[in-house]
Design a protein around this motif. Structure first.
Motif, PDB file in Angstrom:
ATOM      1  N   ASN A  77     -35.866 -61.355   0.041  1.00 50.58           N
ATOM      2  CA  ASN A  77     -37.031 -61.811  -0.710  1.00 50.58           C
ATOM      3  C   ASN A  77     -36.552 -62.234  -2.097  1.00 50.58           C
ATOM      4  N   PRO A  78     -36.758 -63.493  -2.465  1.00 50.12           N
ATOM      5  CA  PRO A  78     -36.309 -63.937  -3.785  1.00 50.12           C
ATOM      6  C   PRO A  78     -36.940 -63.150  -4.940  1.00 50.12           C
ATOM      7  N   LYS A  79     -38.071 -62.537  -4.721  1.00 48.82           N
ATOM      8  CA  LYS A  79     -38.700 -61.679  -5.731  1.00 48.82           C
ATOM      9  C   LYS A  79     -38.228 -60.247  -5.483  1.00 48.82           C
ATOM     10  N   VAL A  80     -36.950 -60.010  -5.724  1.00 49.39           N
ATOM     11  CA  VAL A  80     -36.271 -58.751  -5.430  1.00 49.39           C
ATOM     12  C   VAL A  80     -37.059 -57.539  -5.897  1.00 49.39           C
ATOM     13  N   TRP A  81     -37.563 -57.600  -7.120  1.00 55.28           N
ATOM     14  CA  TRP A  81     -38.193 -56.423  -7.741  1.00 55.28           C
ATOM     15  C   TRP A  81     -39.695 -56.388  -7.518  1.00 55.28           C
ATOM     16  N   LYS A  82     -40.248 -57.399  -6.869  1.00 52.98           N
ATOM     17  CA  LYS A  82     -41.628 -57.434  -6.397  1.00 52.98           C
ATOM     18  C   LYS A  82     -42.686 -57.181  -7.470  1.00 52.98           C
ATOM     19  N   GLU A  83     -42.343 -57.534  -8.710  1.00 59.92           N
ATOM     20  CA  GLU A  83     -43.258 -57.358  -9.843  1.00 59.92           C
ATOM     21  C   GLU A  83     -43.644 -55.896 -10.083  1.00 59.92           C
ATOM     22  N   LYS A  84     -42.853 -54.969  -9.561  1.00 60.67           N
ATOM     23  CA  LYS A  84     -43.102 -53.543  -9.787  1.00 60.67           C
ATOM     24  C   LYS A  84     -42.821 -53.218 -11.248  1.00 60.67           C
ATOM     25  N   PRO A  85     -43.673 -52.431 -11.889  1.00 63.50           N
ATOM     26  CA  PRO A  85     -43.380 -52.029 -13.265  1.00 63.50           C
ATOM     27  C   PRO A  85     -42.032 -51.313 -13.332  1.00 63.50           C
ATOM     28  N   MET A  86     -41.232 -51.695 -14.316  1.00 62.51           N
ATOM     29  CA  MET A  86     -39.851 -51.222 -14.381  1.00 62.51           C
ATOM     30  C   MET A  86     -39.484 -50.761 -15.788  1.00 62.51           C
ATOM     31  N   LEU A  87     -38.828 -49.610 -15.840  1.00 59.38           N
ATOM     32  CA  LEU A  87     -38.137 -49.179 -17.064  1.00 59.38           C
ATOM     33  C   LEU A  87     -36.669 -49.465 -16.792  1.00 59.38           C
ATOM     34  N   LEU A  88     -36.115 -50.418 -17.509  1.00 58.66           N
ATOM     35  CA  LEU A  88     -34.747 -50.878 -17.307  1.00 58.66           C
ATOM     36  C   LEU A  88     -33.848 -50.251 -18.358  1.00 58.66           C
ATOM     37  N   MET A  89     -32.765 -49.625 -17.904  1.00 54.22           N
ATOM     38  CA  MET A  89     -31.879 -48.907 -18.817  1.00 54.22           C
ATOM     39  C   MET A  89     -30.416 -49.192 -18.494  1.00 54.22           C
ATOM     40  N   ALA A  90     -29.582 -48.713 -19.384  1.00 52.52           N
ATOM     41  CA  ALA A  90     -28.136 -48.726 -19.170  1.00 52.52           C
ATOM     42  C   ALA A  90     -27.539 -47.638 -20.044  1.00 52.52           C
ATOM     43  N   THR A  91     -26.433 -47.093 -19.579  1.00 58.23           N
ATOM     44  CA  THR A  91     -25.690 -46.132 -20.382  1.00 58.23           C
ATOM     45  C   THR A  91     -24.212 -46.287 -20.106  1.00 58.23           C
ATOM     46  N   SER A  92     -23.431 -45.762 -21.023  1.00 59.16           N
ATOM     47  CA  SER A  92     -21.977 -45.767 -20.869  1.00 59.16           C
ATOM     48  C   SER A  92     -21.404 -44.666 -21.741  1.00 59.16           C
ATOM     49  N   PRO A  93     -20.138 -44.330 -21.535  1.00 58.58           N
ATOM     50  CA  PRO A  93     -19.503 -43.341 -22.400  1.00 58.58           C
ATOM     51  C   PRO A  93     -19.273 -43.866 -23.821  1.00 58.58           C
ATOM     52  N   GLY A  94     -19.328 -45.175 -23.985  1.00 52.33           N
ATOM     53  CA  GLY A  94     -19.038 -45.779 -25.280  1.00 52.33           C
ATOM     54  C   GLY A  94     -20.254 -45.964 -26.169  1.00 52.33           C
ATOM     55  N   VAL A 124     -24.596 -55.563 -20.197  1.00 54.79           N
ATOM     56  CA  VAL A 124     -25.203 -55.702 -18.870  1.00 54.79           C
ATOM     57  C   VAL A 124     -26.723 -55.576 -18.955  1.00 54.79           C
ATOM     58  N   LEU A 125     -27.205 -54.748 -19.862  1.00 56.52           N
ATOM     59  CA  LEU A 125     -28.646 -54.630 -20.051  1.00 56.52           C
ATOM     60  C   LEU A 125     -29.236 -55.979 -20.470  1.00 56.52           C
ATOM     61  N   GLY A 126     -28.550 -56.673 -21.355  1.00 55.91           N
ATOM     62  CA  GLY A 126     -29.003 -58.001 -21.775  1.00 55.91           C
ATOM     63  C   GLY A 126     -28.998 -59.005 -20.631  1.00 55.91           C
ATOM     64  N   ILE A 127     -27.973 -58.942 -19.788  1.00 53.64           N
ATOM     65  CA  ILE A 127     -27.908 -59.833 -18.622  1.00 53.64           C
ATOM     66  C   ILE A 127     -29.107 -59.569 -17.711  1.00 53.64           C
ATOM     67  N   ALA A 128     -29.394 -58.302 -17.456  1.00 54.23           N
ATOM     68  CA  ALA A 128     -30.506 -57.947 -16.576  1.00 54.23           C
ATOM     69  C   ALA A 128     -31.851 -58.338 -17.186  1.00 54.23           C
ATOM     70  N   LYS A 129     -32.009 -58.100 -18.475  1.00 56.59           N
ATOM     71  CA  LYS A 129     -33.273 -58.460 -19.137  1.00 56.59           C
ATOM     72  C   LYS A 129     -33.534 -59.964 -19.051  1.00 56.59           C
ATOM     73  N   ALA A 130     -32.477 -60.745 -19.085  1.00 48.62           N
ATOM     74  CA  ALA A 130     -32.625 -62.200 -18.985  1.00 48.62           C
ATOM     75  C   ALA A 130     -32.863 -62.653 -17.542  1.00 48.62           C
ATOM     76  N   GLY A 131     -32.231 -61.980 -16.584  1.00 48.12           N
ATOM     77  CA  GLY A 131     -32.281 -62.452 -15.200  1.00 48.12           C
ATOM     78  C   GLY A 131     -33.322 -61.815 -14.303  1.00 48.12           C
ATOM     79  N   PRO A 189     -36.510 -60.964 -14.635  1.00 46.41           N
ATOM     80  CA  PRO A 189     -37.844 -61.556 -14.529  1.00 46.41           C
ATOM     81  C   PRO A 189     -37.918 -62.760 -13.580  1.00 46.41           C
ATOM     82  N   ARG A 190     -36.837 -63.513 -13.471  1.00 48.43           N
ATOM     83  CA  ARG A 190     -36.828 -64.653 -12.542  1.00 48.43           C
ATOM     84  C   ARG A 190     -36.871 -64.202 -11.090  1.00 48.43           C
TER      85      ARG A 190
END
Length: 176
Positions: free
Chosen positions: A99-116, A123-130, A132-133
């Motif tokens: 399904n091209p609408k992978v996330w199905k318009e489900k409300p999402m809290l998008l996060m990322a973490t790392s040891p640094g 990667v969070l910025g990449i996801a935030k940009a991509g 929604p499409r």
């Protein structure tokens, strides 16, 4: 009761992103947390030749159905060389073939973490940009730097970061 999917964007058995996503999903009031571990879906690397020869992997279909049945998503992404982990990218690619609408318009809290210290912000910025499409309804986002210093099973040790995260969780709760 609302169903919240907690997904860590890594196939590490000790994924810090799965730990963060699980912790946060469990904070969502009046909800049931379902942890989606990429290792449980046996999703091969995406490739058109594989799809033509074998079709869509059953694991990708199971993950698709899990997302479809959810009321909300808490996703925390691992950053590998400034982008998605290979395991997450393959799952994401297979899901987009179902399904091209992978996330199905489900409300999402998008996060990322790392040891640094940047907390996987690239990667969070990449996801935030991509996202929604592809049907991503990002209600809020959060980056946790210095995971090993800032995270415990009881929550975020840094008070300001915990306060910020609590505000983001409330935003998600308000729409599910």
């Amino acid at each position: 009761m609302k169903k919240i999917i907690a997904l860590g964007g890594s196939n590490s058995k000790k994924s810090i992103n799965k730990a963060l996503a699980t912790y946060v999903a469990k904070q969502v009031a009046n909800s049931e947390t379902i942890v989606a571990d990429l290792n449980d879906f046996n999703i091969p690397q995406y490739g058109i030749d594989h799809e033509v020869e074998h079709g869509i992997p059953a694991g990708a279909t199971r993950l698709h159905d899990l997302i479809d049945a959810a009321d909300g998503l808490v996703i925390s992404l691992a950053e590998h060389n400034g982008a998605y982990s290979a395991a997450f990218k393959s799952a994401y690619d297979w899901l987009s073939r179902i399904n091209p609408k992978v996330w199905k318009e489900k409300p999402m809290l998008l996060m990322a973490t790392s040891p640094g210290g940047r907390g996987a912000q690239t990667v969070l910025g990449i996801a935030k940009a991509g996202f929604p499409r592809l049907g991503g309804n990002i209600i809020a986002d959060f980056s946790l730097p210095f995971f090993d210093t800032n995270f415990s099973e009881n929550g975020i040790k840094d008070e300001a970061l915990q306060t910020e995260l609590n505000e983001k969780i409330k935003l998600l709760e308000a729409v599910i």
